[in-house]
Design an enzyme around this catalytic site. Structure first.
Site, PDB file in Angstrom:
ATOM      1  N   SER A 246       0.916  -0.968  -0.033  1.00 54.97           N
ATOM      2  CA  SER A 246      -0.014  -0.013   0.084  1.00 54.97           C
ATOM      3  C   SER A 246       1.038   1.434   0.116  1.00 54.97           C
ATOM      4  CB  SER A 246      -0.929  -0.059   1.395  1.00 54.97           C
ATOM      5  OG  SER A 246      -1.776  -1.011   1.163  1.00 54.97           O
ATOM      6  N   ASP A 318       7.742  -9.059  11.009  1.00 53.71           N
ATOM      7  CA  ASP A 318       7.584 -10.460  11.089  1.00 53.71           C
ATOM      8  C   ASP A 318       7.064 -10.921  12.196  1.00 53.71           C
ATOM      9  OD1 ASP A 318       8.326 -13.015  10.868  1.00 53.71           O
ATOM     10  OD2 ASP A 318      10.320 -12.827  10.792  1.00 53.71           O
ATOM     11  N   VAL A 320       5.209 -14.240  12.185  1.00 57.51           N
ATOM     12  CA  VAL A 320       5.228 -15.588  11.960  1.00 57.51           C
ATOM     13  C   VAL A 320       6.720 -16.269  11.990  1.00 57.51           C
ATOM     14  CG1 VAL A 320       4.683 -17.804  10.427  1.00 57.51           C
ATOM     15  CG2 VAL A 320       3.381 -15.542  10.595  1.00 57.51           C
ATOM     16  N   ASP A 321       6.888 -17.318  13.007  1.00 56.20           N
ATOM     17  CA  ASP A 321       8.284 -18.015  13.187  1.00 56.20           C
ATOM     18  C   ASP A 321       8.068 -19.339  13.070  1.00 56.20           C
ATOM     19  OD1 ASP A 321       9.821 -15.470  13.611  1.00 56.20           O
ATOM     20  OD2 ASP A 321       8.515 -15.505  15.550  1.00 56.20           O
TER      21      ASP A 321
END
Length: 794
Positions: A246, A318, A320-321
């Site tokens: 965006s 981040d 998500v791991d």
């Protein structure tokens, strides 16, 4: 002869009956935009005026009535869209689309979105205004389900309408949050690069490593990329769009000609039909907002009134791991932790499949999250790989967030609402009539131990790779009324957080650099200047890339056609106009450059995943072109030769020109951008092709624009040299507080998702031409609308 006449007469009767039947059916299918409707549960009459773009302007005496009616009018234009999007997180797409969606259902149904929703709903404050208005909105949708017409798509796929609940609403929040994430598309690929190629290769991709854990310079092609490939395939099958990027910028009074704030926002989302946003204007004695809503959400993520405006871009942090777990050697129902072995939580799921037997599967869940091996069968890794996603691990306050952003009475109230966002990470943009501008990097940010690389798999057994603390919102990147007089966001890397650059999947500097340069070059802006800026297709970075590339090419190594191609590139001003030739040459050259640089080490399959991992691939174009030495230059398949930058760049140009000659002919003047780039807004049923495509889809169209320009028309690089735009500005909005009643916007297709509505695709051509429609706030003007729909209490 008499027989022929009878046959013709018979055919005319049949044709007339079919035409009459279609006319009757299509009129019955159209949404009701004028007249009266008796409505159960209203306290007072509610009047809805539909403007020329089909935007409902809802006038009510109280908010509960307004939101009930909003639910109804939203459903009559977008019920099919609501139906599809609520099924994603619940794993119910196969019920209507068949066995091809089983993998998609299995994946999304295992992420824990529904379980997190149930927990959240149980803990909601049932006396809160947000909760009560959300129920009012759902009541309106369900009244339409009971009394309104059934959309054509329900008949075609053979399903019945079902009432909606808060769980469905939270499923939409969950899908939205996951579609913002990038780690699941990138981390598995990076982990394979780490394991198979080594530290030097990963470091040159901008990923810092702990050298001791890597296999140094193994030079083994990465041939698997199984999880990345499987997840990309899942996303390709989705019948609704995912979020991509965006732009937004908010100009303070000292940057505008009229001395008041101008707000601009164009969220980038995969194109679809219907468009992702639904516009509405709600007005009561104590509340007014012009908003843009996702399907099945009562409070808009984008909105404005006479006092303030807000919007968003993706933060790209981040959240998500992936963790490698270790099963008990004698009991696969247990996994190792720092405190000993624990039992996996296990549950069984059943997917109902259209015209097929039900599909049942089991999922194990560790303390980190679901085991991906159970969900994505393509993973050929004996180690259990768990995915930890912050969205499902922390309390969810998104309903309150959306309510508080849309009902704020001050900048401080707005900020308080934004501070409750935990996931997805958003850049929330703000401007108001009191001359304030602000940007908030909103997410629950967290820290690991120093030197830990979270873009590859972590160790789930030792406790050393766990989150050590969550940051206070005050430490998040943000700016309120900065000295330079404006704020902006283009998914670029934000300033340091707690003294460090926060890890994420940020997009390259291209759009951010163009926005800042544009703003800095001009002293004072008008609304017209900003609206023109939103349609800008110029890239400053491509000119730098070309200049750097051509320094590595010797003219003596080129033939006549290649020299002519270089002339087009050298003369290019960086604008992606559909009549231009240079974008065609440049885009094919960049594909060949990336292929010649990375494919030999990655292997064919992993290279395709690298191309699909957009933030990583896009960032590497300029970075890699600027390098003189690189471990990636040498082609590992040519053992007798060690390639360098000059050889790679020269070969890439030669291959691009040779390819384009075969594809487009020998006259370079005809290699226009419009011959290789197009955009089409696909409906889930229109994807089937044939007559359904022509009936439901909008397009295809020629278009200006390209990757990472302000008018961001996003496409995937590929070997074919034909590029289909998959996403771009999902709306363009410009709000001028010196002329608030004449603020403007546009949607890619239209306001309605009903194929028989006059507002199904009436904005499509205007959007392509860079035009806008007025977002009306003037009540006198609104009441002149031809279409007036009154809701009367039963």
């Amino acid at each position: 002869m008499k027989v022929l006449k009878k046959l013709v007469f018979f055919l005319l009767i049949i044709t007339s009956l079919l035409v009459l039947g279609y006319f009757i059916f299509s009129n019955l299918q159209k949404p009701t935009y004028k007249g009266e409707i008796s409505f159960e549960g209203l306290k007072d009459k509610v009047t809805v005026f539909y403007d020329e773009a089909g935007v409902p302007h809802i006038n009510a005496q109280n908010q509960e009535d307004a939101y009930q009616v909003f639910g109804y009018v939203h459903a009559q234009d977008r019920l099919w869209q609501m139906e599809v999007v609520r099924r994603i997180a619940a794993g119910r797409l196969s019920e209507i689309f068949g066995k091809e969606l089983i993998r998609t259902d299995k994946f999304f149904g295992s992420l824990g979105i529904e379980e997190a929703a149930a927990k959240t709903i149980h803990n909601l404050d049932k006396n809160s205004k947000a909760y009560q208005l959300a129920l009012a909105y759902l009541k309106g949708i369900n009244q339409f389900i009971k009394e309104g017409t059934t959309p054509l798509e329900f008949h075609l796929v053979g399903i019945e309408k079902e009432e909606y609940t808060l769980k469905d609403m939270y499923n939409v929040f969950g899908y939205m949050a996951f579609s913002f994430a990038a780690a699941h598309k990138t981390d598995p690929l990076l982990n394979e690069i780490k394991q198979n190629l080594g530290a030097d290769y990963l470091t040159e991709l901008g990923i810092q490593t702990e050298h001791g854990q890597l296999i140094k310079n193994a030079r083994k092609p990465v041939v698997q990329a199984q999880m990345t490939a499987a997840i990309n395939k899942i996303y390709e099958k989705l019948p609704v769009p995912s979020f991509i990027g965006s732009n937004s910028w908010v100009l303070g009074p000292n940057k505008t000609k009229n001395g008041k704030v101008i707000f601009a926002n164009d969220p980038h989302i995969n194109f679809s039909q219907p468009s992702v946003w639904y516009q509405s204007h709600i007005k009561t004695p104590d509340f007014e907002l012009y908003g843009f809503n996702l399907a099945l959400t009562p409070f808009p993520l984008l909105g404005h009134n006479r006092n303030y405006a807000y919007g968003l871009t993706m933060l790209e942090n981040d959240d998500v791991d992936f963790y490698i777990e270790k099963d008990h050697p004698e009991n696969q129902n247990q996994y190792k932790t720092v405190d000993g072995y624990k039992n996996y939580k296990t549950y069984s799921r059943t997917i109902k499949v259209k015209k097929e037997k039900d599909s049942t599967y089991q999922v194990r869940v560790s303390q980190h999250g679901p085991i991906m091996n159970d969900i994505v069968e393509q993973i050929q890794d004996e180690r259990p790989i768990a995915m930890k996603w912050i969205y499902t691990h922390l309390p969810n306050q998104l309903l309150d967030v959306c309510y508080e952003m849309s009902h704020a009475n001050s900048l401080s109230e707005f900020k308080r609402g934004v501070s409750k966002i935990h996931a997805p990470g958003l850049n929330v943009m703000y401007g108001d009539a009191k001359d304030n501008v602000a940007w908030f990097g909103a997410a629950k940010l967290y820290q690991f131990r120093d030197s830990l690389n979270t873009k590859v798999y972590l160790d789930g057994t030792t406790g050393k790779d766990e989150i050590i603390n969550f940051l206070n919102f005050g430490e998040n990147p943000q700016a309120i009324n900065p000295d330079w007089g404006y704020v902006y966001s283009a998914n670029n890397q934000p300033d340091s957080v707690a003294g460090k650059l926060y890890p994420g999947y940020y997009l390259p500097e291209d759009r951010a650099k163009r926005i800042v340069t544009y703003i800095e070059e001009k002293e004072k802006f008008t609304k017209e200047d900003v609206s023109k800026m939103m349609n800008n297709v110029n890239s400053l970075v491509v000119k730098e890339v070309i200049h750097t590339a051509l320094k590595s090419i010797s003219e003596n190594d080129l033939n006549t056609k290649e020299k002519e191609a270089v002339q087009f590139l050298t003369a290019w001003d960086g604008n992606y106009y559909k009549e231009s030739v240079a974008p065609t040459i440049y885009t094919k050259f960049i594909y060949q450059f990336l292929e010649n640089t990375y494919e030999d080490e990655l292997g064919e399959k992993a290279f395709l995943q690298f191309l699909d991992g957009a933030p990583l691939q896009k960032k590497m174009i300029a970075i890699q072109m600027n390098r003189e030495a690189s471990v990636w230059w040498d082609n590992i398949n040519t053992k007798e030769i060690k390639e360098d930058k000059k050889q790679i760049v020269t070969a890439s140009l030669k291959e691009a020109v040779a390819f384009l000659e075969k594809q487009l002919g020998t006259d370079l003047n005809t290699w226009k951008w419009k011959r290789v780039l197009s955009v089409e807004h696909e409906h889930p049923i229109g994807k089937a092709g044939g007559l359904l495509r022509k009936f439901f889809n909008v397009g295809p169209f020629e278009t200006n624009g390209g990757n990472e320009v302000i008018n961001n028309h996003i496409f995937r690089l590929n070997a074919s040299g034909i590029y289909t735009v998959v996403g771009g500005p999902s709306t363009r909005r410009v709000i001028d507080f010196s002329d608030i009643e004449n603020s403007i916007s546009i949607l890619p297709t239209g306001q309605s998702g009903n194929r028989f509505s006059p507002y199904y695709k009436d904005q499509a051509q205007k959007y392509l031409e860079g035009k806008y429609i007025k977002m009306k706030l003037n009540q006198e003007e609104i009441q002149k609308s031809e279409n007036k729909l009154e809701f009367l209490p039963k």
